[in-house]
Design a protein around this motif. Structure first.
Motif, PDB file in Angstrom:
ATOM      1  N   TYR A   1     -62.710 -13.495 -15.306  1.00  0.00           N
ATOM      2  CA  TYR A   1     -61.993 -12.423 -14.630  1.00  0.00           C
ATOM      3  C   TYR A   1     -60.637 -12.861 -14.111  1.00  0.00           C
ATOM      4  N   GLU A   2     -60.110 -13.891 -14.735  1.00  0.00           N
ATOM      5  CA  GLU A   2     -58.716 -14.269 -14.482  1.00  0.00           C
ATOM      6  C   GLU A   2     -57.805 -13.119 -14.926  1.00  0.00           C
ATOM      7  N   GLY A   3     -56.732 -12.867 -14.182  1.00  0.00           N
ATOM      8  CA  GLY A   3     -55.813 -11.796 -14.556  1.00  0.00           C
ATOM      9  C   GLY A   3     -55.187 -12.038 -15.917  1.00  0.00           C
ATOM     10  N   SER A   4     -55.040 -10.966 -16.690  1.00  0.00           N
ATOM     11  CA  SER A   4     -54.532 -11.087 -18.065  1.00  0.00           C
ATOM     12  C   SER A   4     -53.100 -11.591 -18.098  1.00  0.00           C
ATOM     13  N   ARG A   5     -52.820 -12.464 -19.058  1.00  0.00           N
ATOM     14  CA  ARG A   5     -51.450 -12.879 -19.363  1.00  0.00           C
ATOM     15  C   ARG A   5     -50.989 -12.092 -20.587  1.00  0.00           C
ATOM     16  N   PHE A   6     -49.816 -11.526 -20.510  1.00  0.00           N
ATOM     17  CA  PHE A   6     -49.316 -10.720 -21.615  1.00  0.00           C
ATOM     18  C   PHE A   6     -48.267 -11.495 -22.415  1.00  0.00           C
ATOM     19  N   TYR A   7     -48.515 -12.803 -22.625  1.00  0.00           N
ATOM     20  CA  TYR A   7     -47.433 -13.635 -23.135  1.00  0.00           C
ATOM     21  C   TYR A   7     -47.051 -13.314 -24.564  1.00  0.00           C
ATOM     22  N   GLU A   8     -47.980 -12.822 -25.374  1.00  0.00           N
ATOM     23  CA  GLU A   8     -47.597 -12.456 -26.736  1.00  0.00           C
ATOM     24  C   GLU A   8     -46.636 -11.270 -26.734  1.00  0.00           C
ATOM     25  N   MET A   9     -46.810 -10.363 -25.790  1.00  0.00           N
ATOM     26  CA  MET A   9     -45.885  -9.239 -25.686  1.00  0.00           C
ATOM     27  C   MET A   9     -44.577  -9.655 -25.030  1.00  0.00           C
ATOM     28  N   LEU A  10     -44.632 -10.636 -24.126  1.00  0.00           N
ATOM     29  CA  LEU A  10     -43.423 -11.072 -23.423  1.00  0.00           C
ATOM     30  C   LEU A  10     -42.374 -11.660 -24.370  1.00  0.00           C
ATOM     31  N   VAL A  11     -42.832 -12.287 -25.467  1.00  0.00           N
ATOM     32  CA  VAL A  11     -41.862 -12.942 -26.354  1.00  0.00           C
ATOM     33  C   VAL A  11     -41.281 -11.993 -27.396  1.00  0.00           C
ATOM     34  N   ILE A  12     -41.856 -10.799 -27.536  1.00  0.00           N
ATOM     35  CA  ILE A  12     -41.307  -9.843 -28.498  1.00  0.00           C
ATOM     36  C   ILE A  12     -39.887  -9.464 -28.079  1.00  0.00           C
ATOM     37  N   GLY A  13     -38.955  -9.579 -29.035  1.00  0.00           N
ATOM     38  CA  GLY A  13     -37.554  -9.264 -28.762  1.00  0.00           C
ATOM     39  C   GLY A  13     -36.746 -10.442 -28.254  1.00  0.00           C
ATOM     40  N   LYS A  14     -37.416 -11.563 -27.970  1.00  0.00           N
ATOM     41  CA  LYS A  14     -36.695 -12.754 -27.520  1.00  0.00           C
ATOM     42  C   LYS A  14     -36.214 -13.561 -28.733  1.00  0.00           C
ATOM     43  N   TYR A  15     -35.102 -14.287 -28.536  1.00  0.00           N
ATOM     44  CA  TYR A  15     -34.620 -15.159 -29.594  1.00  0.00           C
ATOM     45  C   TYR A  15     -35.554 -16.351 -29.743  1.00  0.00           C
ATOM     46  N   TYR A  16     -35.610 -16.877 -30.963  1.00  0.00           N
ATOM     47  CA  TYR A  16     -36.553 -17.962 -31.283  1.00  0.00           C
ATOM     48  C   TYR A  16     -36.432 -19.147 -30.336  1.00  0.00           C
ATOM     49  N   TYR A  17     -35.218 -19.494 -29.906  1.00  0.00           N
ATOM     50  CA  TYR A  17     -35.041 -20.672 -29.073  1.00  0.00           C
ATOM     51  C   TYR A  17     -35.480 -20.445 -27.626  1.00  0.00           C
ATOM     52  N   GLU A  18     -35.696 -19.195 -27.241  1.00  0.00           N
ATOM     53  CA  GLU A  18     -36.170 -18.889 -25.883  1.00  0.00           C
ATOM     54  C   GLU A  18     -37.691 -19.009 -25.755  1.00  0.00           C
ATOM     55  N   VAL A  19     -38.383 -18.888 -26.870  1.00  0.00           N
ATOM     56  CA  VAL A  19     -39.828 -18.712 -26.837  1.00  0.00           C
ATOM     57  C   VAL A  19     -40.588 -19.927 -26.294  1.00  0.00           C
ATOM     58  N   PRO A  20     -40.306 -21.170 -26.762  1.00  0.00           N
ATOM     59  CA  PRO A  20     -41.116 -22.298 -26.288  1.00  0.00           C
ATOM     60  C   PRO A  20     -41.128 -22.463 -24.774  1.00  0.00           C
ATOM     61  N   SER A  21     -39.983 -22.287 -24.125  1.00  0.00           N
ATOM     62  CA  SER A  21     -39.955 -22.477 -22.673  1.00  0.00           C
ATOM     63  C   SER A  21     -40.692 -21.353 -21.948  1.00  0.00           C
ATOM     64  N   ILE A  22     -40.716 -20.151 -22.536  1.00  0.00           N
ATOM     65  CA  ILE A  22     -41.480 -19.053 -21.945  1.00  0.00           C
ATOM     66  C   ILE A  22     -42.971 -19.337 -22.064  1.00  0.00           C
ATOM     67  N   ILE A  23     -43.389 -19.718 -23.267  1.00  0.00           N
ATOM     68  CA  ILE A  23     -44.805 -19.937 -23.537  1.00  0.00           C
ATOM     69  C   ILE A  23     -45.352 -21.116 -22.740  1.00  0.00           C
ATOM     70  N   SER A  24     -44.522 -22.121 -22.484  1.00  0.00           N
ATOM     71  CA  SER A  24     -45.012 -23.295 -21.749  1.00  0.00           C
ATOM     72  C   SER A  24     -45.470 -22.926 -20.342  1.00  0.00           C
ATOM     73  N   ARG A  25     -44.991 -21.796 -19.818  1.00  0.00           N
ATOM     74  CA  ARG A  25     -45.355 -21.377 -18.455  1.00  0.00           C
ATOM     75  C   ARG A  25     -46.749 -20.767 -18.383  1.00  0.00           C
ATOM     76  N   VAL A  26     -47.415 -20.587 -19.514  1.00  0.00           N
ATOM     77  CA  VAL A  26     -48.769 -20.048 -19.490  1.00  0.00           C
ATOM     78  C   VAL A  26     -49.656 -20.894 -18.598  1.00  0.00           C
ATOM     79  N   CYS A  27     -49.489 -22.221 -18.692  1.00  0.00           N
ATOM     80  CA  CYS A  27     -50.338 -23.123 -17.917  1.00  0.00           C
ATOM     81  C   CYS A  27     -49.657 -24.476 -17.809  1.00  0.00           C
ATOM     82  N   ALA A  28     -49.615 -25.035 -16.608  1.00  0.00           N
ATOM     83  CA  ALA A  28     -48.959 -26.324 -16.409  1.00  0.00           C
ATOM     84  C   ALA A  28     -49.725 -27.451 -17.090  1.00  0.00           C
ATOM     85  N   ILE A  29     -51.041 -27.353 -17.173  1.00  0.00           N
ATOM     86  CA  ILE A  29     -51.839 -28.405 -17.790  1.00  0.00           C
ATOM     87  C   ILE A  29     -51.524 -28.502 -19.279  1.00  0.00           C
TER      88      ILE A  29
END
Length: 432
Positions: free
Chosen positions: A38-66
């Motif tokens: 019951y962890e709150g949903s992450r919408f990260y696949e939708m968050l990267v839509i429309g972003k430039y390719y070079y922006e994506v890795p740093s966005i996705i890395s924030r999903v989890c620090a581990i």
């Protein structure tokens, strides 16, 4: 006498994220086992839509620090595949070192703070430290060693900023690498002390049952590795990484915010134990091979509690491999490289890496401006959840007559053995 009871563990302790267990038993038969997420949903696949390719890795890395290194590198590999970007050998070596840093950190923290207290009969790492001060200090030192690698190669301990699509912003100096190698040499001796402690512990077999395993086939067929272009299974099947959906049939379950994955309609396991089962016996080398022969002499193993022994073996491997990578980097030369020039184009690409908890897949589709128009990310924990429920059901069946507190503790041990990263697992592909 037929047993009728319900078991509810509303909060799983010592795991990343929020989850629980609900079980119903009627007439001595286990009729329902739910691993509730019951962890709150992450919408990260939708968050990267429309972003430039070079922006994506740093966005996705924030999903989890581990898992930030794993997500960053897998994302970069997927983008590079889609855009047709070729990386240099030096970049490949640096990425390998960075990945090993994450694994050393993650496995060490999990084993010392979350697993050993269970196995040694303590309620947490603080109470365990009173009787095992040396071992706890060493294990936390190994976590710090993993962080040191990530700081040097990635630019900081979490959410790396130095790893870029196509290369690295800064190449470490020879002196810094040699200083790191000295730390690794000490770390290897320290890790062997912890492996000796594991050797003294008797591991229960109550969760053991027939299991399907999946992992990447190492790209270099001569050694144990976390990088590969093909997926292999314990059923003897083999797929390209682009065919990852043949392994991961994702579906929604009512009791969880996280999806579950099935392979040919059956649950499967990915992670350290899967890797050791599929690749370890023939490809491990050095001290890691010696530790495998002591801790897991009989392979394959279908006991999920052995996943923690496999993690211990992988710590040894990653330390040894990191020292070799430093030598190879110095031999390669440490001159700063320019990021390869390339033309952005429309395309599709898949990245796949073995991260601490199992195989991580990233899929992206780019338009001809280099913007993301489709994304799919399948995490190890999301793949493991169905198999975890299977192991919980088997465990309840074997321990059904045990006292409730004892049974609940043993079930929590099963979940913790997977080292679940619940935050990574909880995501949605579409919004309605």
């Amino acid at each position: 006498m037929k047993v009728n009871k319900s078991i509810s563990i509303p909060h799983l302790g010592r795991v990343e994220g929020h989850g629980g267990i609900d079980i119903d038993i009627e007439n001595g038969e286990v009729i329902r086992v739910n691993l509730d997420i019951y962890e709150g949903s992450r919408f990260y696949e939708m968050l990267v839509i429309g972003k430039y390719y070079y922006e994506v890795p740093s966005i996705i890395s924030r999903v989890c620090a581990i898992c930030s290194v794993g997500h960053t590198l897998t994302s970069q590999m997927a983008v590079e595949s889609a855009a047709g970007i070729q990386i240099t050998r030096k970049t490949e070596l640096l990425r390998g070192l960075l990945l090993h840093g994450e694994l050393i950190e993650s496995h060490s923290l999990h084993l010392s703070a979350l697993v050993l207290p269970d196995l040694l009969g303590y309620d947490g790492v603080l109470s365990m430290a009173k009787d095992y001060p040396k071992e706890v200090s060493i294990a936390l030192g190994l976590k710090k060693l993993g962080n040191s690698i990530q700081e040097l190669i990635g630019g900081r301990a979490i959410h790396p900023i130095n790893a870029l699509v196509g290369g690295f912003g800064k190449i470490p100096s020879k002196n810094d690498l040699l200083e790191l190698k000295t730390k690794l040499e000490k770390g290897l001796n320290d890790a062997l002390v912890i492996s000796d402690l594991f050797k003294t512990i008797k591991i229960s077999d109550y969760p053991e049952s027939p299991t399907i395993f999946s992992a990447l086939e190492p790209k270099d067929s001569t050694r144990y590795s976390f990088i590969g272009d093909y997926i292999i299974t314990s059923l003897g099947e083999k797929f390209t990484k682009e065919e990852f959906r043949k392994i991961c049939h994702e579906g929604v379950v009512k009791h969880s915010h996280a999806k579950q994955s099935l392979y040919s309609g059956k649950p499967f396991m990915t992670g350290a134990l899967a890797r050791i089962n599929l690749n370890g016996e023939n490809l491990l080398q050095g001290k890691a091979k010696e530790v495998q022969e002591k801790l897991l002499p009989k392979l394959p193993s279908e006991n999920i509690l052995h996943n923690n022994l496999a993690q211990m073996i992988e710590i040894i491997h990653s330390i040894e491999r990191s020292m070799l990578l430093i030598d190879l980097l110095i031999e390669e030369g440490l001159e700063q490289e320019e990021i390869p020039k390339y033309e952005v184009r429309a395309g599709k690409g898949v990245g796949a890496i073995e991260v601490p908890r199992g195989t991580l897949y990233h899929y992206y589709e780019l338009d001809d401006e280099g913007k993301i128009i489709d994304a799919d990310i399948v995490t190890p924990t999301a793949q493991n959840l169905a198999n975890c429920e299977k192991d919980l059901k088997v465990s309840v069946g074997k321990l059904i007559n045990e006292p409730k507190d004892y049974l609940e503790f043993k079930l929590e041990m099963v979940v913790r053995a997977y080292d679940p990263c619940i935050s990574c697992a909880v995501h949605l592909v579409t919004l309605k």
